[in-house]
Motif scaffolding. Structure first.
Motif, short mmCIF file in Angstrom:
data_model
loop_
_atom_site.label_atom_id
_atom_site.label_comp_id
_atom_site.label_asym_id
_atom_site.label_seq_id
_atom_site.Cartn_x
_atom_site.Cartn_y
_atom_site.Cartn_z
N GLN A 269 0.83 -1.20 0.00
CA GLN A 269 0.00 0.00 0.00
C GLN A 269 0.87 1.26 0.00
OE1 GLN A 269 -3.08 0.39 2.97
NE2 GLN A 269 -3.99 2.04 1.76
N GLY A 270 0.65 2.10 -1.00
CA GLY A 270 1.39 3.35 -1.09
C GLY A 270 1.90 3.57 -2.50
N ARG A 271 2.68 4.63 -2.65
CA ARG A 271 3.23 4.94 -3.97
C ARG A 271 4.45 4.07 -4.24
NH1 ARG A 271 0.92 9.60 -5.99
NH2 ARG A 271 -0.19 10.78 -4.41
N ALA A 272 4.55 3.59 -5.49
CA ALA A 272 5.62 2.64 -5.84
C ALA A 272 7.00 3.23 -5.54
CB ALA A 272 5.51 2.29 -7.32
N ASN A 273 7.20 4.51 -5.85
CA ASN A 273 8.55 5.09 -5.67
C ASN A 273 8.90 5.19 -4.18
OD1 ASN A 273 6.61 7.10 -5.45
ND2 ASN A 273 7.95 8.71 -6.19
N GLN A 274 7.90 5.57 -3.37
CA GLN A 274 8.19 5.69 -1.93
C GLN A 274 8.51 4.33 -1.31
OE1 GLN A 274 4.78 7.80 -0.54
NE2 GLN A 274 5.62 9.80 -1.14
N ILE A 275 7.71 3.32 -1.69
CA ILE A 275 7.92 1.98 -1.15
C ILE A 275 9.31 1.46 -1.54
CG2 ILE A 275 7.11 -0.42 -1.31
CD1 ILE A 275 4.26 0.83 -1.63
N ALA A 276 9.67 1.67 -2.82
CA ALA A 276 10.97 1.18 -3.30
C ALA A 276 12.13 1.89 -2.60
CB ALA A 276 11.06 1.39 -4.81
N LEU A 277 12.01 3.22 -2.49
CA LEU A 277 13.13 3.99 -1.93
C LEU A 277 13.28 3.75 -0.43
CD1 LEU A 277 12.59 7.25 -3.99
CD2 LEU A 277 14.49 5.66 -4.22
N GLU A 278 12.17 3.42 0.25
CA GLU A 278 12.26 3.08 1.68
C GLU A 278 12.89 1.70 1.85
OE1 GLU A 278 8.44 3.50 3.64
OE2 GLU A 278 8.48 5.63 3.08
N LYS A 279 12.54 0.79 0.94
CA LYS A 279 13.08 -0.58 1.06
C LYS A 279 14.59 -0.60 0.79
CE LYS A 279 12.47 -5.31 -0.08
NZ LYS A 279 11.71 -6.38 -0.53
N PHE A 280 15.03 0.27 -0.14
CA PHE A 280 16.46 0.29 -0.48
C PHE A 280 17.04 1.69 -0.23
CE2 PHE A 280 14.50 -2.94 -3.27
CZ PHE A 280 15.16 -4.05 -2.75
N PRO A 281 17.39 1.98 1.04
CA PRO A 281 17.85 3.33 1.36
C PRO A 281 19.26 3.63 0.83
CG PRO A 281 17.82 1.96 3.33
CD PRO A 281 17.25 1.13 2.23
N GLU A 295 6.21 13.72 -12.88
CA GLU A 295 6.54 14.19 -11.52
C GLU A 295 7.22 13.07 -10.73
OE1 GLU A 295 3.38 14.37 -12.73
OE2 GLU A 295 3.59 16.44 -13.42
N MET A 296 6.69 11.85 -10.87
CA MET A 296 7.27 10.71 -10.15
C MET A 296 8.71 10.49 -10.63
SD MET A 296 8.33 7.36 -10.33
CE MET A 296 7.77 6.58 -11.84
N VAL A 297 8.91 10.56 -11.94
CA VAL A 297 10.24 10.29 -12.51
C VAL A 297 11.25 11.32 -12.00
CG1 VAL A 297 11.55 10.31 -14.68
CG2 VAL A 297 9.39 9.06 -14.54
N LEU A 298 10.88 12.60 -12.06
CA LEU A 298 11.80 13.66 -11.65
C LEU A 298 12.14 13.57 -10.17
CD1 LEU A 298 10.74 16.96 -13.39
CD2 LEU A 298 12.97 15.82 -13.41
N VAL A 303 15.76 11.81 -5.47
CA VAL A 303 15.91 11.09 -4.20
C VAL A 303 16.89 9.92 -4.36
CG1 VAL A 303 14.70 9.86 -2.36
CG2 VAL A 303 13.58 11.77 -3.50
N ALA A 304 16.81 9.22 -5.50
CA ALA A 304 17.73 8.08 -5.73
C ALA A 304 19.18 8.58 -5.70
CB ALA A 304 17.42 7.40 -7.05
#
Ligand SMILES: Cc1cc2nc3c(=O)[nH]c(=O)nc-3n(C[C@H](O)[C@H](O)[C@H](O)COP(=O)(O)OP(=O)(O)OC[C@H]3O[C@@H](n4cnc5c(N)ncnc54)[C@H](O)[C@@H]3O)c2cc1C
Ligand code: FES
Length: 321
Positions: A269-281, A295-298, A303-304
């Protein structure tokens, strides 16, 4: 205020207006697609004078020297005379050989050319409607199969000029024009042990699916993590196909993410980019692919980078419209 001369007619630009906007405002039909300097379908040439360098970003050196420029990026600082390049020979005729509804608003399209096609899965092409020349960019979702075929996932926008037409009028057997493949959002064979992180929203899955297939066909040994995001379940097309791939390839991981309400346990549950970036800090050493909503891409690219990824290792396609 500057003047643009095109086909013996002269038009005055408004403040901060591009050549493309000035011509369209005056009902001059010139080709365009993304209006954001990505698809290069608005390529024009200055006659006699040089275009601003900012309008030549992404063009080949040889094109820059010949004063080619992108009309959607060009805000002329002095009067210019412009013309369309003779690009007819760079379009290929292709036929629709398959059209399938993948979900309520995504269509799978397979096109076939009589001539060989050079491309990498994940690159994009421009498709041109033959009756009126409307052009839009779409990403290639398959790896080359020697049959001169290309696959696309097209999201239908309620009033989308091109996508609505694909849904309502385009049929198997009809012809379209296709540009050469562009862009660097594709798999590269070197560093086959490198971990890959792929994040896409909606039909941003199209290039990512192609890249994953390419990586797996090249026996990529590093971990491959795909996060596909949508608001609701109907946006997560290809779910079964992707789950099957996880069974077949232990290094491939798939996380479907839903950002809407009442999310079933099957999904994150949540936005794909947030979930991914939290999982792989920590993203040092990763190769990252980001596709879909601009907007998601930029945001994710920024953040990456802050989380350690090298900018050279981040490949992104923003689906500007
Ligand atoms: C490099 C690149 C690759 C692309 N790859 C793909 C791909 O693989 N698959 C794909 O589906 N698209 C892709 N696109 C987007 C595609 O090129 C078109 O922009 C898109 O299909 C819309 O075109 P259209 O003519 O249907 O809509 P248009 O007639 O151009 O209308 C677009 C307008 O719709 C409005 N709009 C935007 N989002 C919404 C929304 N959610 N609901 C309602 N209205 C909205 C906006 O106002 C926008 O101006 C890509 C774009 C680029 C630049
Ligand atoms: S690059 Fe100008 S319209 Fe796409």
């Amino acid at each position: 205020m500057t003047r643009i001369t095109f086909d013996d007619q002269t038009f005055v630009t408004k403040k901060d207006e591009t050549v493309l906007h000035t011509l369209l405002r005056n009902n001059i039909q010139v080709p365009y697609g993304c209006k954001a300097g990505v698809c290069q379908s608005c390529l024009m040439r200055c006659l006699g004078n040089t275009p601003p360098p900012t309008s030549q970003v992404g063009l080949k050196d040889t094109q820059q020297k010949q004063n080619y420029f992108l009309a959607c990026l060009c805000k002329p600082e002095s009067d210019i005379t412009v013309t369309l390049p003779n690009t007819e020979s760079s379009w290929l005729e292709v036929e629709v050989i398959e059209k399938i509804e993948l979900s309520t608003n995504v269509i799978f399209l397979k096109l076939k050319s009589k001539e060989p096609l050079a491309f990498f899965a994940g690159q994009f092409v421009n498709l041109r409607r033959n009756n009126d020349g409307v052009i839009r960019s779409y990403s290639i979702a398959n790896i080359p199969n020697g049959l001169h075929e290309l696959e696309f996932h097209i999201r239908i926008l309620p009033n989308g000029q091109f996508s609505r037409w694909v849904a309502d009028e385009l049929e198997v057997g009809m012809q379209l024009s296709l540009s050469h493949a562009q862009g660097d959002c594709h798999y590269v064979e070197e560093k086959s042990e490198q971990p890959l992180l792929l994040i896409g929203t909606g039909t941003g899955l199209a290039p990512l699916f192609g890249i994953i297939k390419d990586a797996l066909s090249h026996k990529h040994s590093g971990e491959i993590h795909l996060f596909h995001g949508s608001r609701n379940e109907s946006g997560l097309y290809f779910e079964n196909k992707l789950r099957e791939l996880t069974q077949k390839y232990p290094n491939f991981h798939y996380t479907p993410c839903l950002s809407g309400e009442n999310v079933s346990e099957k999904y994150a549950q949540g936005r794909a980019n947030q979930i991914a970036l939290e999982k792989f800090p920590k993203l040092n050493g990763w190769r990252i692919y980001l596709c879909g909503q601009p907007e998601m891409v930029l945001h994710t690219k920024r953040v990456a980078y802050l989380q350690g990824a090298s900018l050279k290792e981040i490949y992104a396609d923003a689906f500007t419209s």
